[in-house]
Design an enzyme around this catalytic site. Structure first.
Site, PDB file in Angstrom:
ATOM      1  N   ASP A  10      -4.259  -5.116   5.933  1.00  0.00           N
ATOM      2  CA  ASP A  10      -4.869  -6.113   4.800  1.00  0.00           C
ATOM      3  C   ASP A  10      -3.796  -7.201   4.322  1.00  0.00           C
ATOM      4  O   ASP A  10      -2.413  -6.670   4.135  1.00  0.00           O
ATOM      5  CB  ASP A  10      -4.919  -5.105   3.709  1.00  0.00           C
ATOM      6  CG  ASP A  10      -5.566  -5.785   2.332  1.00  0.00           C
ATOM      7  OD1 ASP A  10      -6.328  -6.795   2.508  1.00  0.00           O
ATOM      8  OD2 ASP A  10      -5.571  -5.088   1.287  1.00  0.00           O
TER       9      ASP A  10
ATOM     10  N   MET B 287       0.194   1.066   5.255  1.00  0.00           N
ATOM     11  CA  MET B 287      -0.720   1.057   6.585  1.00  0.00           C
ATOM     12  C   MET B 287      -1.770   0.329   6.541  1.00  0.00           C
ATOM     13  O   MET B 287      -2.151  -0.267   5.756  1.00  0.00           O
ATOM     14  CB  MET B 287      -1.184   2.528   6.647  1.00  0.00           C
ATOM     15  CG  MET B 287      -2.148   3.175   5.746  1.00  0.00           C
ATOM     16  SD  MET B 287      -2.486   4.892   6.039  1.00  0.00           S
ATOM     17  CE  MET B 287      -3.528   5.051   4.481  1.00  0.00           C
TER      18      MET B 287
ATOM     19  N   SER C 284       0.904  -1.336  -0.167  1.00  0.00           N
ATOM     20  CA  SER C 284      -0.148   0.134   0.111  1.00  0.00           C
ATOM     21  C   SER C 284       0.762   1.108  -0.097  1.00  0.00           C
ATOM     22  O   SER C 284       1.583   1.283  -1.083  1.00  0.00           O
ATOM     23  CB  SER C 284      -1.150   0.069   1.269  1.00  0.00           C
ATOM     24  OG  SER C 284      -1.800   1.125   1.246  1.00  0.00           O
ATOM     25  N   THR C 285       0.903   1.898   1.084  1.00  0.00           N
ATOM     26  CA  THR C 285       1.573   3.311   1.133  1.00  0.00           C
ATOM     27  C   THR C 285       3.147   3.058   0.837  1.00  0.00           C
ATOM     28  O   THR C 285       3.739   2.248   1.649  1.00  0.00           O
ATOM     29  CB  THR C 285       1.358   3.946   2.634  1.00  0.00           C
ATOM     30  OG1 THR C 285       0.096   4.170   2.676  1.00  0.00           O
ATOM     31  CG2 THR C 285       2.169   5.343   2.589  1.00  0.00           C
TER      32      THR C 285
ATOM     33  N   HIS D 218      -2.683  -1.076  -3.361  1.00  0.00           N
ATOM     34  CA  HIS D 218      -3.809  -0.229  -2.952  1.00  0.00           C
ATOM     35  C   HIS D 218      -3.653   0.991  -3.783  1.00  0.00           C
ATOM     36  O   HIS D 218      -2.868   1.943  -3.534  1.00  0.00           O
ATOM     37  CB  HIS D 218      -3.585   0.143  -1.496  1.00  0.00           C
ATOM     38  CG  HIS D 218      -4.135  -0.933  -0.665  1.00  0.00           C
ATOM     39  ND1 HIS D 218      -3.682  -0.991   0.781  1.00  0.00           N
ATOM     40  CD2 HIS D 218      -4.644  -2.198  -1.049  1.00  0.00           C
ATOM     41  CE1 HIS D 218      -4.204  -2.251   1.210  1.00  0.00           C
ATOM     42  NE2 HIS D 218      -4.757  -2.969   0.232  1.00  0.00           N
TER      43      HIS D 218
END
Length: 367
Positions: free
Chosen positions: A310, A307, A186-187, A213
Site C-alpha cells: 500500500d 506488510m 502498517s505493521t 493501518h
C-alpha cells in the site's frame, strides 16, 4: 516449520487458536496458560513468534511481553480487546516491542474467531519474518545479565518523555509556502511514528498527515499518545480538519483519509473506505487525493514499515511527477514490504534508516 507459542489464560481461546494454526499448517505449536509458563517455554521451546493475550492473572500480558523483549527478544502479536482500554494497552505493548496486534472477538468467540482466522494467520506469519533489532531493549538486557535476576516487569517499562515546548519560532524562508508531508505505515508503525514525529519541531512548517493501518477503536488512542510527547499537535481526523503547520493528523481507522480544499485552505477528511482496497486508511488513496490539490514539488511522501505494498504505486507516481519520496531502509523496518515495494518500483528518492527520516524531512522543508 515455524515455532509458535500461544499464550492465553482461556482454555477455549487456546483450543481455538491451536485449531486455527494446526489447520493452517507450517507451525510447530506450544501453548501456555499464563505468563509464568510462557517465560519458561520462551527459553525451552525457543519460539520464533508468540501470540500473547493482554489480560491474564499473576503476570499480565504487558509484564510478560516486557520479560520476553528483555530476556529473549521474539516477534510478538498481541491479542487485545477492541476497547478504549484495550487500545491504550496495545499501544503500550507496541512501545515495549510487540510487532502487531489483532482484536479479540467481542461476541461468541467460537463463532467470531473463524472470521478472524485468515487475518490472524497472515499477521503471525508476517511477524515471524520480522527483524527484531539487536539493539531492542539492549540497556535492559545488559542490566538483567549484570544483576543475574529476572526483571521486575513494570519497573522496566519506559515512561513517555516529557512533551517538548511548542513555543513557535520564525519559519525559515525556504520553507514558506503551502506543502504537505504524507506518511504511510502498517505493521510496526506505531513505534516508528514515535521516532519520526518526535524528531519534528513545534514550528515544522508543513502539516503532516498519517495513514496508519489500524482499527477505528485504536487510532484515537494513537493520536492522543503521540500528542503527549511530540512537539507537534497531533489529532485524529474524525471530521473535516483544516491542515495547519505544526500539526500531525492521524487517519481514522476503518476509513480512508483524503485531502481536499475548502476555499483557499487545505483540509483533511475521513471518507468511507473503498472495499476493493485491502488496507485502511489507504496510503495509495491518500497520496492520490493530495496530488489533486497540490503540486508534486510541494508534497513529501514517506513510506515506512508494513506488510504489503500500500502506498508504493502512488508514491512512485508522485516521485515520477517531481515530488519527494522517502522509503524506510530495510535494516530498520520491522517488515520491509511497503517501503521495499516503493524501492523496487524505483520511486524512492531517499532510502533512510528510521532515526534519519525526521532529519531528512527537516532538510527537505528547509529547516
Amino acid at each position: 516449520m515455524t515455532r509458535l507459542l500461544i499464550v492465553d489464560d482461556s482454555p477455549l481461546m487456546r483450543r481455538l487458536l491451536l485449531d486455527i494454526f494446526t489447520k493452517a499448517g507450517g507451525f510447530e505449536i506450544k501453548a501456555a496458560k499464563n505468563g509464568v509458563e510462557a517465560i519458561e517455554l520462551l527459553h525451552r521451546f525457543k519460539p520464533e513468534v508468540v501470540t500473547l493475550d493482554v489480560h491474564m492473572p499473576d503476570m499480565d500480558g504487558l509484564e510478560c511481553l516486557d520479560r520476553i523483549m528483555v530476556e529473549r527478544p521474539t516477534p510478538v502479536v498481541m491479542i487485545s480487546a477492541l476497547t478504549a482500554e484495550g487500545a491504550d494497552e496495545t499501544l503500550e505493548a507496541m512501545a515495549l516491542g510487540a510487532i502487531d496486534f489483532i482484536g479479540k472477538p467481542h461476541g461468541p468467540i467460537s463463532i467470531e474467531i473463524e472470521g478472524l482466522a485468515e487475518l490472524l494467520i497472515e499477521k503471525v506469519r508476517s511477524a515471524a519474518q520480522a527483524k527484531i533489532s539487536r539493539a531492542t531493549r539492549l540497556a535492559d538486557r545488559v542490566r538483567l545479565r549484570s544483576a543475574g535476576t529476572p526483571p521486575k516487569g513494570k519497573a522496566l517499562r519506559s515512561a513517555l518523555p516529557a512533551k517538548p515546548s511548542r513555543t513557535a519560532k520564525p519559519l525559515p524562508g525556504r520553507s514558506s509556502g503551502e506543502g504537505l508531508v504524507i506518511i504511510g505505515t502498517s505493521t510496526g508503525g506505531p513505534a516508528a511514528l514515535d521516532v519520526v514525529l518526535a524528531g519534528l519541531p513545534a514550528d515544522f512548517p508543513w502539516p503532516v498527515v498519517v495513514a496508519q493501518h489500524m482499527p477505528r477503536s485504536f487510532t484515537g488512542a494513537l493520536a492522543r499518545r503521540l500528542d503527549r510527547f511530540c512537539a507537534l499537535t497531533v489529532v485524529e481526523v474524525v471530521k473535516s480538519e483544516p491542515l495547519l503547520p505544526g500539526h500531525a493528523y492521524i487517519g481514522r481507522g476503518d476509513a480512508d483519509l483524503l485531502i481536499s480544499r475548502r476555499g483557499a485552505s487545505l483540509i483533511a477528511l475521513a471518507a468511507p473506505s473503498k472495499p476493493e482496497l485491502h488496507w485502511h486508511p489507504s496510503v495509495d488513496r491518500l497520496v492520490e487525493s493530495a496530488m489533486q490539490f497540490l503540486a508534486p514539488e510541494r508534497l513529501i511522501g514517506v513510506l515506512m514499515t508494513g506488510m504489503g505494498n500500500d502506498g508504493a504505486r502512488e508514491m512512485a507516481e508522485l516521485a515520477h511527477r517531481g515530488g519527494h519520496t522517502i522509503a524506510e531502509a530495510e535494516e530498520t523496518a520491522l517488515i520491509w514490504g511497503m517501503p521495499g515495494a516503493l524501492v523496487t518500483a524505483g520511486g524512492a528518492d531517499h532510502i533512510e534508516p528510521l532515526d534519519a527520516i525526521a532529519g531528512r524531512l527537516n532538510s527537505l522543508v528547509g529547516r
